[in-house]
Structure formats: C-alpha cells, structure tokens
Design an enzyme around this catalytic site. Structure first.
Site, PDB file in Angstrom:
ATOM      1  N   CYS A  61     -34.390 -31.576 -11.637  1.00 35.20           N
ATOM      2  CA  CYS A  61     -35.379 -31.772 -12.714  1.00 35.20           C
ATOM      3  C   CYS A  61     -35.710 -30.511 -13.496  1.00 35.20           C
ATOM      4  O   CYS A  61     -35.351 -30.391 -14.670  1.00 35.20           O
ATOM      5  CB  CYS A  61     -36.657 -32.345 -12.117  1.00 35.20           C
ATOM      6  SG  CYS A  61     -36.416 -33.973 -11.419  1.00 35.20           S
TER       7      CYS A  61
HETATM    8  N1  LIG Z   1     -34.801 -36.384  -7.814  1.00 36.56           N
HETATM    9  C1  LIG Z   1     -36.011 -36.220  -8.313  1.00 36.56           C
HETATM   10  O1  LIG Z   1     -36.865 -35.605  -7.697  1.00 36.56           O
HETATM   11  C2  LIG Z   1     -36.392 -36.802  -9.684  1.00 36.56           C
HETATM   12  C3  LIG Z   1     -37.738 -36.806 -10.046  1.00 36.56           C
HETATM   13  C4  LIG Z   1     -38.117 -37.348 -11.260  1.00 36.56           C
HETATM   14  C5  LIG Z   1     -37.149 -37.838 -12.131  1.00 36.56           C
HETATM   15  N2  LIG Z   1     -35.824 -37.813 -11.784  1.00 36.56           N
HETATM   16  C6  LIG Z   1     -34.864 -38.360 -12.741  1.00 36.56           C
HETATM   17  O2  LIG Z   1     -34.430 -39.625 -12.272  1.00 36.56           O
HETATM   18  C7  LIG Z   1     -33.057 -39.850 -12.610  1.00 36.56           C
HETATM   19  C8  LIG Z   1     -32.254 -40.139 -11.348  1.00 36.56           C
HETATM   20  O3  LIG Z   1     -32.322 -38.999 -10.496  1.00 36.56           O
HETATM   21  P1  LIG Z   1     -31.954 -39.068  -8.951  1.00 36.56           P
HETATM   22  O4  LIG Z   1     -32.415 -37.779  -8.372  1.00 36.56           O
HETATM   23  O5  LIG Z   1     -32.435 -40.337  -8.352  1.00 36.56           O
HETATM   24  O6  LIG Z   1     -30.340 -39.109  -9.034  1.00 36.56           O
HETATM   25  P2  LIG Z   1     -29.325 -39.472  -7.852  1.00 36.56           P
HETATM   26  O7  LIG Z   1     -28.052 -38.812  -8.190  1.00 36.56           O
HETATM   27  O8  LIG Z   1     -29.959 -39.232  -6.520  1.00 36.56           O
HETATM   28  O9  LIG Z   1     -29.140 -41.064  -7.997  1.00 36.56           O
HETATM   29  C9  LIG Z   1     -28.563 -41.654  -9.111  1.00 36.56           C
HETATM   30  C10 LIG Z   1     -27.605 -42.746  -8.653  1.00 36.56           C
HETATM   31  O10 LIG Z   1     -27.140 -43.455  -9.799  1.00 36.56           O
HETATM   32  C11 LIG Z   1     -25.813 -43.916  -9.515  1.00 36.56           C
HETATM   33  N3  LIG Z   1     -25.165 -44.294 -10.775  1.00 36.56           N
HETATM   34  C12 LIG Z   1     -24.790 -43.504 -11.801  1.00 36.56           C
HETATM   35  N4  LIG Z   1     -24.310 -44.241 -12.818  1.00 36.56           N
HETATM   36  C13 LIG Z   1     -24.350 -45.535 -12.422  1.00 36.56           C
HETATM   37  C14 LIG Z   1     -24.006 -46.775 -13.031  1.00 36.56           C
HETATM   38  N5  LIG Z   1     -23.542 -46.836 -14.285  1.00 36.56           N
HETATM   39  N6  LIG Z   1     -24.176 -47.901 -12.332  1.00 36.56           N
HETATM   40  C15 LIG Z   1     -24.675 -47.863 -11.070  1.00 36.56           C
HETATM   41  N7  LIG Z   1     -25.052 -46.738 -10.450  1.00 36.56           N
HETATM   42  C16 LIG Z   1     -24.897 -45.580 -11.112  1.00 36.56           C
HETATM   43  C17 LIG Z   1     -25.195 -42.751  -8.771  1.00 36.56           C
HETATM   44  O11 LIG Z   1     -24.096 -43.179  -8.010  1.00 36.56           O
HETATM   45  C18 LIG Z   1     -26.375 -42.268  -7.912  1.00 36.56           C
HETATM   46  O12 LIG Z   1     -26.359 -42.853  -6.622  1.00 36.56           O
HETATM   47  C19 LIG Z   1     -32.606 -38.592 -13.344  1.00 36.56           C
HETATM   48  O13 LIG Z   1     -32.773 -38.797 -14.729  1.00 36.56           O
HETATM   49  C20 LIG Z   1     -33.605 -37.542 -12.875  1.00 36.56           C
HETATM   50  O14 LIG Z   1     -33.776 -36.512 -13.828  1.00 36.56           O
HETATM   51  C21 LIG Z   1     -35.432 -37.306 -10.567  1.00 36.56           C
END
Ligand SMILES: NC(=O)c1ccc[n+]([C@@H]2O[C@H](COP(=O)([O-])OP(=O)(O)OC[C@H]3O[C@@H](n4cnc5c(N)ncnc54)[C@H](O)[C@@H]3O)[C@@H](O)[C@H]2O)c1
Length: 433
Positions: A271
């Site tokens: 992030c």
């Molecule tokens: N990790 C955090 O602490 C956090 C906090 C707030 C916001 N975010 C935001 O949330 C979003 C997700 O982050 P995250 O940490 O959960 O990511 P992550 O990588 O842990 O999970 C995302 C998942 O999406 C899947 N994916 C990607 N494209 C896909 C598709 N077309 N169809 C199906 N599955 C698909 C991936 O395989 C992965 O498992 C990002 O935009 C991030 O900036 C993350």
C-alpha cells in the site's frame, strides 16, 4: 433494484469476491458469517484449494474462522469465472501494482471487469475495493459494464469502497473499521449501503466514486508523507547528535495537534510505497506535479541506502570493510509481526550490501524463504549465533526475537527500529538510525 435489496435483506443474494488475498479473504469470511452464500473467485489455485479445505493462508484469519463456514456450505472458492453468472453482488479485490516505470498497472482491474461483463445479468451490484487513482471506477468499470441494455443505477449498480485492512491489527478488523462507500448514482450507493451494512458497523457514504477513491489515497499519502518527514528528521537528528526516538516520544506527549510516526529502513507492503504514486501519476496526466508525494518518495526510497551507509560506518569503526563481511538481517517482512514481505525495504538493503561485497543472511521466523529477483533466499535458524556475523541489522522489529541474546552475542548491531531501547547490555556496539 428492489429485488436486489430484498435478496440482500433476506440473505439469499449470492456474493462473489474476485481476489481472495489479504483484502478479499477477511471479506468473504464476514459476508459468510452474515448469512450469505459466498464464493471467492481467484486465479491462484493454491488459495482456492486451501479455502476450499477451510485452511487459512493469511495471518489475521485463522482456519478456525474458515472451516465452520466452509463446512456449512456458506463459503466456497473457485478458479472458474463462470461462478460470476449466478452472482447478485460482486466485490473486486484484485491487486493494483505499479509497472516497471512506476505507473499504475491496471491489468488486474481490467481483466476482472471483462470477466464480469461477459457474465453480467440485470440487477447486479459491482463494488471495486482495490486501491486506485480517482476516476478508475467511472472510466474503467462503467464503460465495460454499462453497455447495451444495462443502464447505470437501473440494471447495474456500481460503487467504490476502499479497503482499510491493517495486517496484524488485532483491535480494528473488518467489522469495526468504518468503511467509506461512494456510488456512481444514488441507487448504486443505496445498494452498496445495504450490502455492507450487513457486515460493517459504521458506513461513511461520500458523494461519488471519485471522492471514495481519493479518500483512500489521502489516507495512504498522509502516511507516506509523514513517514518521509520523520525519516528526514531522523537523518537531521543524526547529524545534530540528537536521539530522534527520544524526540518523537517526547513530542507524542502533546495531547493535541501531533501524531507520532517513526523512522525506519524504508517503506514496504502493498500500500504505502505504491498507492500515492497512483495519485501522482493521475496528476501528471492533468499536468500537475504532486510535490509532497514525490519528495516523500525520494526520501523514503533513499532509506535502505542510509541503512547500508550505517553498516559501512559501523564496520569502519572496527577497521573492517563491508566487502568480505558477513551480515545478518533480523527480519525480512515489511512490518513487525507479519509475514508479508511484499516491497520490503530489506531487499534494497540486501542488494546494497551485496553490491559492496558483503555476504548476507536473514533470519525471520515468519518468512522461512522468499523469492526475489529470480533467487530463493532461506532464513537461517532463529537459534542462530549472532556472534558469527560481523554485524546484525534489525530491519523488522518482530516482538518474538530474543533481543537480549542478540545484544550479548553480536559484535555490532545496526538498529533501524529502536528495538534495543529497553534491552540492558553493552550499547556501545549499537548504531541507531
Ligand atoms: N494488503 C493490504 O493490507 C491492503 C490494504 C488496503 C487495500 N489494499 C488494496 O487491495 C487490493 C488487493 O490487495 P491484496 O493485498 O488483497 O492483494 P493480494 O495479492 O493478496 O490478493 C489479490 C488476489 O487477486 C487475485 N487475482 C488477480 N487478478 C484476478 C482476476 N482477474 N480474477 C481472479 N482473481 C484475480 C490474485 O491471484 C490474488 O490472489 C489492492 O488494490 C491493494 O492496494 C490492500
């Protein structure tokens, strides 16, 4: 619309969450607990297999949270996008990384939107949660999902709601963290409020999806800029011979108008190092330079190099060069007590030390091995003899490290987190940021 609201009300609505990573997994759990039949759709077969077995792969969620919901048939996972056909509500939680030129990489949001569009039916709610630049929902999702017979706010409801998950935070979880929601139309907002109202105690509606997108970027830019400020204060304090940690703790006693941030070896995680650059990229397209973001990025990105310089200085004090020295990094995760090492500044520290000819190991109980730059690194045992190394660098201040033993055994400790403050022993071998 009324049919959708009724299905949410009586929990017969089928919910699909696209992307069951750090953000999507806690969400599917809450939705299933609220009584919905929920499917986590992900391209990653490992996550899908584990969720299907009720086994967690994320620190903040236990298998004990998942298993009863899976066994009760309320929660399942799939790699098949066809699950979207039966969905009444779809929540998109896919990654939003940067590409090689540090510009937004929108491939995941675009492909998820295409997958929904191919299987769309009337009366569907689609909410984007991935952090992104203001305008994404309106410019990327809406054109893909509002075509032909699908009128916005009548046949399809589209909204943005930023995720605020704070990995490792035991006090604020999905349910009790207020959630911002912004709809493309009042009806879109109403449908979103109905769905999230079943799992979140406090909803914060804003006037548009652009505003909701900007809220998230303000929150994370606020952190990036303040960390940049305090990192620079640390660099200035060192030159002044002042203990920056003492200064921050004393300043934090002011009961108003001050919020403490702490210096460190650089930003990490999915992030804070990334999200503000989505905003600065967006502003560049409008011929505006986001100066605070750029400056904070410059300072924060230089911190791993400052840590390498500290190691060099500390070894010099012992008439040793970095070249040929054996250095141990304590912690490789990007923050205390989590296993997530995405964007961890540890990698830049390792790289900097390698360039100067050091031999580098790391120890992190939570991260037994890492893939980085095509190489696999493995943690040494947590029982490691710190005295075998010319210097130990505390990159992540995990709470379960035996710091008194480290201070006893190590020849030099470079402490980038002030982890040894309360530890008794010979502090003359400790160099702090
Ligand atoms: N990790 C955090 O602490 C956090 C906090 C707030 C916001 N975010 C935001 O949330 C979003 C997700 O982050 P995250 O940490 O959960 O990511 P992550 O990588 O842990 O999970 C995302 C998942 O999406 C899947 N994916 C990607 N494209 C896909 C598709 N077309 N169809 C199906 N599955 C698909 C991936 O395989 C992965 O498992 C990002 O935009 C991030 O900036 C993350």
């Amino acid at each position: 619309m009324n049919g959708l609201l009724q299905k949410i009300e009586d929990r017969s609505a089928r919910v699909v969450v696209i992307g069951i990573g750090y953000v999507g997994l806690p969400l599917v759990v809450e939705l299933a607990r609220a009584g919905f039949r929920v499917t986590g759709y992900d391209k990653d077969p490992t996550k899908v297999r584990m969720l299907g077995l009720g086994e967690s792969y994320i620190g903040d969620i236990s298998s004990g949270d998942l298993k009863p919901l899976v066994d009760a048939g309320r929660l399942r996972a799939s790699t098949d996008p066809e699950v979207l056909r039966a969905a009444d509500a779809v929540i998109v939680c896919v990654p939003t990384p940067l590409n090689k030129t540090k510009d937004p990489d929108m491939r995941f949001i675009a492909s998820a939107s295409d997958e929904i569009a191919e299987r769309q039916h009337p009366n569907m709610l689609i909410v984007l949660e991935s952090t992104t630049y203001p305008g994404t929902t309106r410019e990327v999702l809406v054109p893909k999902l509002c075509h032909g017979k699908y009128a916005l706010g009548k046949d399809v409801f589209i909204a943005f709601s930023p995720e605020r998950v704070d990995p490792g935070n035991a006090r604020f979880r999905t349910r009790n963290t207020p959630k911002v929601i912004g709809g493309m139309t009042p009806a879109c907002l109403e449908a979103t409020r109905a769905l999230y109202g079943t799992i979140i105690e406090n909803l914060v509606p804003v006037s548009s999806t652009d505003a909701a997108e900007m809220v998230k970027l303000l929150e994370n830019t606020f952190r990036a800029v303040n960390i940049g400020l305090v990192n620079e204060v640390a660099l200035m304090s060192r030159r002044l011979g002042v203990d920056v940690w003492e200064v921050i703790r004393a300043a934090a006693t002011k009961p108003f108008g001050f919020m403490p941030f702490y210096p460190g070896p650089g930003l990490g995680g999915h992030c804070i190092p990334i999200d503000p650059l989505y905003l600065s990229w967006r502003m560049r397209t409008l011929k505006y330079q986001a100066r605070f973001i750029d400056l904070a990025d410059t300072i924060n990105s230089a911190m791993p190099g400052e840590v390498v310089a500290l190691v060099q200085e500390a070894l010099n004090g012992h008439r040793k060069s970095v070249s040929g020295s054996k250095i141990l990094l304590s912690g490789i995760a990007y923050k205390k007590d989590v296993a997530d090492y995405r964007e961890s500044p540890a990698f830049d520290v390792i790289d900097g030390l390698h360039r100067l000819g050091a031999q580098v190991d790391y120890v992190d109980r939570r991260v037994p091995e890492v893939e980085e730059g095509g190489h696999t690194l493995k943690s040494v045992s947590t029982g490691v003899d710190y005295g075998r190394y010319d210097a130990v660098v505390i990159v992540t201040d995990h709470s379960d490290v035996d710091y008194p033993r480290m201070l006893r055994e190590a020849k030099i400790v470079v402490d980038t987190r002030d982890a040894l403050r309360a530890v008794e022993g010979d502090k003359s071998k400790v160099v702090r940021l």
